[in-house]
Design a protein around this motif. Structure first.
Motif, mmCIF file in Angstrom:
data_model
loop_
_atom_site.group_PDB
_atom_site.id
_atom_site.type_symbol
_atom_site.label_atom_id
_atom_site.label_comp_id
_atom_site.label_asym_id
_atom_site.label_seq_id
_atom_site.Cartn_x
_atom_site.Cartn_y
_atom_site.Cartn_z
ATOM 1 N N UNK A 642 0.827 -1.194 0.000
ATOM 2 C CA UNK A 642 0.000 0.000 0.000
ATOM 3 C C UNK A 642 0.867 1.252 0.000
ATOM 4 N N UNK A 643 0.419 2.264 -0.695
ATOM 5 C CA UNK A 643 1.086 3.561 -0.625
ATOM 6 C C UNK A 643 0.878 4.136 0.770
ATOM 7 N N UNK A 684 -5.235 -3.947 -6.370
ATOM 8 C CA UNK A 684 -5.232 -2.520 -6.689
ATOM 9 C C UNK A 684 -6.554 -2.088 -7.309
ATOM 10 N N UNK A 685 -7.184 -2.967 -8.094
ATOM 11 C CA UNK A 685 -8.476 -2.614 -8.663
ATOM 12 C C UNK A 685 -9.533 -2.475 -7.566
ATOM 13 N N UNK A 686 -9.434 -3.291 -6.525
ATOM 14 C CA UNK A 686 -10.393 -3.218 -5.429
ATOM 15 C C UNK A 686 -10.105 -2.044 -4.498
ATOM 16 N N UNK A 687 -8.842 -1.670 -4.354
ATOM 17 C CA UNK A 687 -8.457 -0.644 -3.381
ATOM 18 C C UNK A 687 -7.536 0.380 -4.049
ATOM 19 N N UNK A 688 -8.036 1.101 -5.032
ATOM 20 C CA UNK A 688 -7.156 1.944 -5.847
ATOM 21 C C UNK A 688 -6.579 3.139 -5.111
ATOM 22 N N UNK A 689 -7.269 3.687 -4.131
ATOM 23 C CA UNK A 689 -6.678 4.808 -3.412
ATOM 24 C C UNK A 689 -5.519 4.341 -2.540
ATOM 25 N N UNK A 690 -5.655 3.180 -1.938
ATOM 26 C CA UNK A 690 -4.584 2.627 -1.111
ATOM 27 C C UNK A 690 -3.400 2.161 -1.955
ATOM 28 N N UNK A 691 -3.639 1.814 -3.216
ATOM 29 C CA UNK A 691 -2.587 1.254 -4.073
ATOM 30 C C UNK A 691 -2.506 2.031 -5.388
ATOM 31 N N UNK A 692 -2.576 3.350 -5.293
ATOM 32 C CA UNK A 692 -2.636 4.166 -6.509
ATOM 33 C C UNK A 692 -1.373 4.046 -7.353
ATOM 34 N N UNK A 693 -0.209 3.877 -6.735
ATOM 35 C CA UNK A 693 1.002 3.738 -7.540
ATOM 36 C C UNK A 693 0.969 2.448 -8.346
#
Length: 788
Positions: A642-643, A684-693
């Protein structure tokens, strides 16, 4: 804090400015190391682990209130082995024990206070504790006595909780810290508080998701199925639509308060908006001189002026079916709001760490190198997309601040500026009307400054002081000029004079402390930011600064075996490089080559790739570890997908390898990047804000890179001009390299078949394994790229 009449403790011998801040505490502090750990085992004492950093306001508060108190220090020394850690020097320890604190239910943040068994297993945690019960938080003496009682008299319970925490840590490596599987908590009887969750400097990982690596369904995402712009557009639209659910339509950004920049999340919105179908841009403003760039939306009451319209309003006139215009407006609104509010330093430039309120008005005042380095490219991209010099001006003022205030004599950049001066948070930055009058002399100028920057007798901060923000919008500048009987250009010059005079007066105040450690990873981010800005802003000095930093890091912080060290303060510190050091530095070197064409930077990035893969990549798990084995990180070797305050190290590593795979033709680089995405893209598709990079990396892979090779002397005027013009376009998948005359193609697959023509500078544009004919002028290169 330093007190020469006292005897120093062991921390006096440490290089870390944060540890040295505690060197005269009456606490018997140890640095992390064998001496402390062996004593804990030999005496069967619990370890009190305190983690913070030099610029942390609440770390200073807890030091003043607790660690300087002789009675509290005596209790600490009597019952515990007390260990102090600088989170910037040992990010792996911080990562493991922040995760443990979340498992224990105390949240995360700094200062982090964790109690460990002698075998380093955590059983109780919190953040800031006051010296007595206050605001629902238990007093630290009460916590100490309760924890010590539990350790001595309920040892089985302590061991059971500690073992459970370690079990969850090891099972959830790579996911959020046991977010859906809390451990028991040792009942320390310290009161009803949550261990200090309120009051600490919070972890910006509020966007962390709730899944785990094991939850990802890798078949959901087409990785390696061939580049497709439409596939990338759909991917970005899906990610942006989820991120938009967290968007604050009134003030921009994500969530409510505290509010962090979340640079990678904004970058996803910007890219989804800029590359999708949308209405003509409504945000070109023809703003004033970028060096003094201001914003034009009308002011909307107290606080910084909001964006021109509500991007989340479905009745907004430029809403489009695919949402692209809406996402672009969200990104621009957020960037405008941050730069207009108190988060931005309107006198000296640069951004504070985060806002304590929803409107970006009152910041947490520390300034971190990594924030400046991540926000500058965002503002450059907004300028590229809109053509609005406002965004270029913010980037320029931020970089000028960095070069003025954060450049180290060695040529690289220091880590942080403190939030406090004279023992008060924000004292260096805030103003009263009387202070404006004293600094400016002219009462009319003082009245104008108060109006422009929102300074009132009541103030918006502590003790009637005001955090400066832009209270008057640029759109209102002509009306203000008419009211004052002048013209807008003259008023702009007067305002710039006021800003400079106030900055000069501010410099006479006690400045915030500086943590002058040089960290490799954060310098890599800043090298990239400077390199990207140099051609966009036509400022060669930025590229020169990036070169100095890169040369220092490579020449000073690389061991003979090619592996990196992590930090420098007067000397290289004996801490091995972490994943982010390699990944961020590699990305910075690739950006620097694109800016100046020097082949050294490609060579150096390539040389770092193999030690990074060998030292951090787990082929079986499909992830990068964040710490090298030699760091000796306890309990679990951390993996962060996660970012956080900076992009996830694994995503940055995979991104650098994906680009180097195209440049070098090395199949191991490509395989590693693709394997990482197979492991992480579905999450990342499910949690794009947490894994935006990771979202941005996957977009690159779906769309494919646009390879532009300039063939000719990098210093030739025509090559330099092409680089400058290319940098003005928003081309996130651009992979720009410069082939010098006579350069071969060994480990330069990207140059094969891209040869000089009759000794003239030429350019090749290649995409999807198809190249344009050699272009000999800008118009041909522009047409081959398909840009306007």
């Amino acid at each position: 804090m330093a007190a020469p009449h006292r005897r120093p403790n062991r921390l006096i011998h440490e290089a870390s400015p944060y540890l040295q801040q505690h060197a005269y505490n009456p606490v018997d502090w140890y640095p992390w190391g064998p001496e402390a750990l062996e004593r804990a085992r030999a005496e069967d004492r619990p370890i009190l682990l305190s983690i913070g950093y030099a610029a942390c306001h609440w770390c200073h508060v807890m030091e003043r209130e607790c660690f300087e108190d002789p009675a509290i220090a005596e209790r600490m020394n009597r019952g515990f082995v007390n260990v102090k850690v600088d989170r910037e020097e040992r990010p792996d320890l911080d990562q493991v024990y922040q995760t443990a604190a979340q498992i224990l239910g105390s949240g995360g943040g700094w200062p982090l206070t964790v109690f460990l068994t002698p075998d380093l297993k955590p059983f109780f945690a919190g953040t800031y504790f006051p010296p007595e019960d206050r605001h629902g938080l238990p007093g630290f003496p009460k916590v100490l006595e309760a924890v010590l009682d539990a350790y001595r008299n309920r040892r089985d319970e302590v061991e059971r909780v500690a073992n459970r925490v370690v079990e969850i840590l090891r099972r959830s490596a790579g996911g959020p810290a046991g977010a859906d599987e809390p451990a028991e908590t040792v009942r320390a009887g310290a009161g009803d508080g949550d261990g200090g969750r309120a009051g600490g400097d919070e972890d910006p990982g509020a966007a962390r998701g709730e899944g785990r690596v094991a939850d990802a369904t890798v078949a959901a995402i087409p990785v390696g199925t061939g580049p497709s712009r439409e596939a990338a557009r759909r991917w970005l639209e899906r990610a942006a639509s989820r991120i938009a659910r967290s968007y604050d339509p009134e003030y921009g950004g994500f969530g409510r308060a505290p509010k962090f920049p979340h640079a990678t999340g904004v970058a996803v919105l910007l890219r989804a908006g800029a590359l999708g179908p949308r209405a003509p841009l409504s945000s070109r403003r023809g703003a004033t001189d970028p060096a003094a760039a201001h914003l034009t939306p009308s002011a909307g009451g107290p606080g910084p002026a909001p964006g021109p319209r509500n991007p989340a309003d479905p009745s907004s006139p430029s809403t489009d079916p695919g949402g692209a215009q809406r996402y672009l407006d969200m990104a621009l609104h957020t960037l405008q709001a941050m730069a207009m509010g108190g988060l931005f330093d309107h006198l000296g430039g640069g951004f504070h760490r985060y806002a304590t309120d929803r409107a970006w008005l009152v910041p947490h005042f520390e300034k971190m190198l990594y924030d400046q380095a991540q926000l500058v490219p965002l503002y450059l991209d907004a300028h590229r997309v809109t053509g609005d010099p406002f965004y270029a001006g913010v980037a320029r003022r931020t970089l000028d601040f960095v070069l003025r205030e954060m450049a180290a004599p060695e040529g690289a950049f220091i880590s942080t500026l403190d939030a406090d001066s004279d023992g008060r948070e924000g004292a260096y930055y805030v103003w009263t009307p009387d202070q404006l009058r004293e600094a400016l002399g002219d009462p009319d100028d003082a009245d104008l400054a108060a109006r422009w920057f929102g300074v009132t007798e009541e103030g918006n901060f502590e003790d009637g002081t005001t955090v400066l923000y832009r209270a008057v919008a640029d759109a209102d500048l002509p009306a203000l000029a008419r009211e004052l009987g002048t013209d807008p250009a003259e008023l702009t010059r007067r305002l710039e004079s006021i800003r400079r005079r106030l900055l000069e007066a501010r410099r006479r105040r006690t400045p915030p402390g500086r943590d002058d450690k040089i960290l490799v990873g954060w310098n890599g981010l800043m090298i990239a930011a400077l390199a990207q800005a140099a051609p966009v802003l036509d400022e060669p000095g930025y590229a020169a600064a990036a070169r100095r930093a890169a040369a220092f890091v490579l020449d000073t912080l690389r061991r003979p075996d090619g592996r990196l060290l992590h930090a420098y303060r007067g000397r290289p510190l004996d801490v091995p490089g972490f994943l982010q050091d390699y990944a961020f530095l590699m990305e910075g070197l690739l950006a620097l080559h694109a800016a100046d064409g020097d082949p050294r930077w490609l060579d150096e990035a390539d040389r770092l790739a193999r030690p990074m893969i060998d030292g951090f990549w787990d082929e079986t798990a499909g992830v990068f570890y964040d710490a090298p084995e030699e760091a000796g990180t306890p309990l679990v070797r951390p993996v962060e997908l996660f970012d956080q305050a900076v992009p996830a190290g694994g995503a940055a590593a995979a991104s650098a390898l994906a680009r180097l795979a195209v440049i070098t033709g090395d199949p191991a680089y490509r395989r590693t990047a693709e394997a990482y995405l197979r492991r992480t893209a579905a999450m990342a598709e499910e949690q794009p804000l947490a894994m935006a990079s990771t979202v941005l990396l996957q977009a690159d892979q779906l769309e494919g890179y646009t390879e532009v090779t300039l063939v000719g002397d990098p210093a030739a005027p025509v090559i330099a001009e092409w680089r400058r013009r290319l940098a003005g376009y928003y081309l996130p998948g651009l992979l720009l390299t410069v082939r010098s005359p006579g350069a071969g193609t060994e480990r330069r697959a990207v140059w094969e078949g891209r040869d000089p023509v009759d000794g003239r500078p030429v350019a090749y544009v290649c995409r999807n394994f198809t190249c344009s004919p050699p272009q000999t002028d800008w118009e041909g290169l522009r047409r081959a790229l398909g840009v306007g």
